[in-house]
Each structure stands twice: as structure tokens, then as C-alpha cells.
Design an enzyme around this catalytic site. Structure first.
Site, short mmCIF file in Angstrom:
data_model
loop_
_atom_site.label_atom_id
_atom_site.label_comp_id
_atom_site.label_asym_id
_atom_site.label_seq_id
_atom_site.Cartn_x
_atom_site.Cartn_y
_atom_site.Cartn_z
N ASP A 13 0.79 -1.24 0.00
CA ASP A 13 0.00 0.00 0.00
C ASP A 13 0.82 1.28 0.00
O ASP A 13 0.25 2.36 0.16
CB ASP A 13 -0.97 0.01 1.19
N GLU A 14 2.13 1.21 -0.19
CA GLU A 14 2.91 2.45 -0.24
C GLU A 14 4.15 2.27 -1.09
O GLU A 14 4.69 1.17 -1.22
CB GLU A 14 3.27 2.95 1.16
#
Length: 395
Positions: A109-110
Site C-alpha cells: 500500500d505504499e
């Protein structure tokens, strides 16, 4: 943006409550509700992600599910679906790669993006950031928070300041103005213990930290002190690494009730070994070192490792070594967690042939066939007989 001349332009893109947001997107009845991804309510698992509605009750990642129940009995608790989150993550990365090949994923997610060389094609860096946010929203119906700065440290700090759906730009000539009011806990390397040391000296903000000399910080905190001296001034020379090397592949599970039965533990180890073996094969990697991790019901953790003569990614080899390592562990108390990790990884194409290469090739062929069947027909389409036993013991 003249002030950016000759400086790198780094984005840090961080998806907002990623797992929970994907679940809310895919089930509209969950929108507006406190959603917790991690396991059954009041179970022995821990929180992997919490929606912003759940965070209002103080729920956060790594919190025991039992505490979730105490704080929010009406929370909607869902199991982790890594296959689904992985697919969405791939879609997000495809958007990133539209604008730059310099993408460094940190997790599903990043990621960091270096868009320094992209501005001649797509315009100023802040416009690229907004385009990425807009595409994630329009194409995937998810929101991301983005930080833009001249280095990774500042960009990551910036992305966290206005969540959810935030966008913060740290102008190169206003770095200290941006940093000084922040708490020292915001700086990489300042954990609970370091924070307590600094607080005891009445150092609570970056401005306070910046007043200390480098020599004093190094004497106080060792190498971490020198790092903090630079970060407090916004100095971070690390490049975005687009081809990050996978250093280890691991899988662990927390039991819903403590287990002391070795036969049952070995069955769980088989499932974990199959999982990490398949991921290693997918990454075209083999491991020389197998590590077993256990945690007793008093939370004491123990690990054992063994290095193979020849690297492997075969489930049987991983499982055999994991079982051998388990036999070295005294079951003085029941276990609440067990895990298997592969490390000392190497490209599977560079391994030397073993004395039993024909047998090894047969095993590899069979394993590849099983992988293909699972890829086409799903995880449960083909499995080992031992894994057909009831699975009520883990999250």
C-alpha cells in the site's frame, strides 16, 4: 517551481486504510461502518488494517482483536485477503509506472516514486502527484495520500500529515519551517526507547533536537544519533531504488487457542512451507536458510535456523527442515504463534546441479504443475492430503 531546479522530486504515495478501504469498496454495505481486517472479533488474531470509522474508537494496526471487541463491539471484522489486496496493489503500481520507472514499493500500500526525469513529459511534479491521485480515485475507487519533497524522508513525512486523501508539498526553501514543529517521534529511528531518552532531556520537537550538537547526539545514541542530526535538518541522500532485492520471504500464523500437539504443529508448518515455497518460486528465488519462529503463550519468542548445502524453493525441502527445527524447540509451554521464513535468497537459475539432480528435477516439475493448477483453478483446487484436516486452529 524554480526552487526545485537541480533537486530530486520524490513522491511518497500511501494508500488510505488500504485493506479496509478495498473491502468497503467491494461491499457498499460496509461504507460508513467501523471495518477491521485481521480476523474474527474477540479472536486471538491482531488488526492488519482499520477503517477511519474504526480508528475513531482508538483501533489501530497490531491491536489484539480482543481489544477491538472491548472498544467497539459492533465493529465489522473481516479476514485478511492477501490475494485480492495483491491484485489491487498491482493495479496501483501500473498507474505509477505510467509516469516513471523509478518506483520503490515499500509494501502493498505504499511506494516511493522519483519523478525528476518525468517532468519534461508530464509537467511539474505537483501536477504528476495530483494526476496519480486522481487516477487511483477514478480507476480503482480508492484514495491515496501523497507527499512531495526533495528526498524520501521528507516525502514520507509529508504523506502522513493530512490523511486521508491528503497532498502535502514540502518546498525546498521551507524544509526547516516544515520540520521544526513536528514531534521527535516523527523522525525515522526514534522509537519508544529513544523518545524516552530525548524526552528526559526535554527534547520533544525537531526544533529542540536541532539544537543539539552532532557529537553529543552520537555520544548519547551512537550511530542513530548521527542519523538524527541529519534528518532533523531534512538531509537524506538515499536514492529511490526501483529494483529492490527481496531479502526474505516469511509466513506466520497466530492460533485461536494455544497448541502443544507436535503433530498438529507439523500440519500447520506444512501449510506455511507450501505458502512460502510458492511465493519464492513466483519470485524465481531459492533459499539457503530456513528459519522457524515460535511464540509461547507467555509471549516469549524463540527462533531456530538451518542453512542448506544447496538453495531450494521446494515445499518438501522447506517443510522437512522446518520440522527438524521444531524438534529442537522445547514445548515447555503451548505455542500461540508459529512461522517459517526463507532467507539467504538467490536467483534459482544460478544453482549448481546436486548429486540427485534427476530426483530434484522431478520434484521441481511436479511442484510447477501444482502451482499452475492453483493459478488457474484457485488455491483449493489441489492440495496435500495432510492439509485436508480441520483448519480451526489459526487465523
Amino acid at each position: 517551481m524554480d526552487r526545485w531546479t537541480n533537486l530530486r522530486k520524490i513522491l511518497h504515495v500511501d494508500m488510505d486504510a488500504f485493506y479496509a478501504s478495498v473491502e468497503q469498496r467491494d461491499d457498499s454495505s460496509l461504507i460508513g461502518k467501523p471495518v477491521v481486517v485481521g480476523g474474527r472479533l474477540n479472536s486471538r488474531g491482531v488488526v492488519s488494517a482499520a477503517s477511519y470509522e474504526a480508528r475513531k474508537f482508538g483501533i489501530h494496526s497490531a491491536m489484539p482483536m480482543a481489544e477491538v471487541y472491548r472498544r467497539c463491539p459492533h465493529a465489522v471484522c473481516l479476514p485478511v485477503n492477501m490475494l485480492k489486496y495483491g491484485e489491487v496493489s498491482k493495479q496501483i503500481r501500473e498507474i505509477f509506472l505510467t509516469y516513471t520507472p523509478m518506483v520503490e514499493p515499500l509494501s502493498l500500500d505504499e511506494a516511493f516514486l522519483d519523478v525528476t526525469g518525468s517532468t519534461s513529459l508530464f509537467g511539474p511534479a505537483d501536477e504528476i502527484a495530483l494526476m496519480i491521485k486522481e487516477r487511483i480515485q477514478q480507476e480503482l475507487n480508492l484514495t491515496a495520500s501523497v507527499g512531495l519533497a526533495c528526498n524520501k524522508f521528507l516525502a514520507k513525512l509529508a504523506s502522513d500529515l493530512q490523511k486521508p486523501d491528503g497532498f502535502v508539498v514540502v518546498q525546498p526553501d521551507r524544509v526547516q519551517e516544515f520540520l521544526d514543529p513536528l514531534s521527535v517521534e516523527r523522525i525515522w529511528g526514534v522509537g519508544k526507547k529513544t523518545a524516552e531518552q530525548l524526552h528526559s532531556l526535554n527534547i520533544r520537537t525537531v526544533r529542540d533536537l536541532r539544537k543539539l550538537e552532532q557529537g553529543y547526539l552520537s555520544q548519547l545514541l551512537g550511530t542513530v544519533g548521527s542519523q538524527l542530526y541529519l534528518l532533523a535538518r531534512g538531509i537524506d541522500d538515499r536514492p529511490v531504488e526501483s529494483d529492490r532485492i527481496v531479502k526474505s520471504i516469511g509466513r506466520e500464523t497466530t492460533f485461536t487457542s494455544d497448541i502443544a500437539d507436535r503433530d498438529l504443529l507439523e500440519t500447520v508448518l506444512l501449510k506455511l512451507s507450501v505458502d512460502v515455497g510458492r511465493r519464492a518460486r513466483k519470485e524465481s528465488l531459492k533459499a539457503k536458510t530456513i528459519t522457524l519462529k515460535v511464540r509461547y503463550n507467555d509471549f516469549q519468542a524463540v527462533s531456530r535456523s538451518h542453512t542448506l548445502a544447496q538453495a531450494s524453493n521446494l515445499d518438501n525441502v522447506i517443510y522437512h527442515e522446518a520440522c527438524n527445527l521444531l524438534r529442537e524447540v522445547a514445548l515447555k509451554q503451548p505455542l500461540r504463534l508459529i512461522g517459517v521464513t526463507l532467507s539467504n535468497l538467490t536467483d534459482q537459475e544460478v544453482n549448481q546441479l546436486s548429486l540427485f539432480s534427476e530426483l530434484s528435477q522431478d520434484s521441481e516439475h511436479l511442484t510447477k504443475v501444482m502451482d499452475s493448477v492453483k493459478e488457474k483453478y484457485g488455491e483449493t483446487s489441489i492440495t496435500r492430503a495432510r492439509l485436508l484436516k480441520p483448519k480451526e486452529h489459526s487465523e
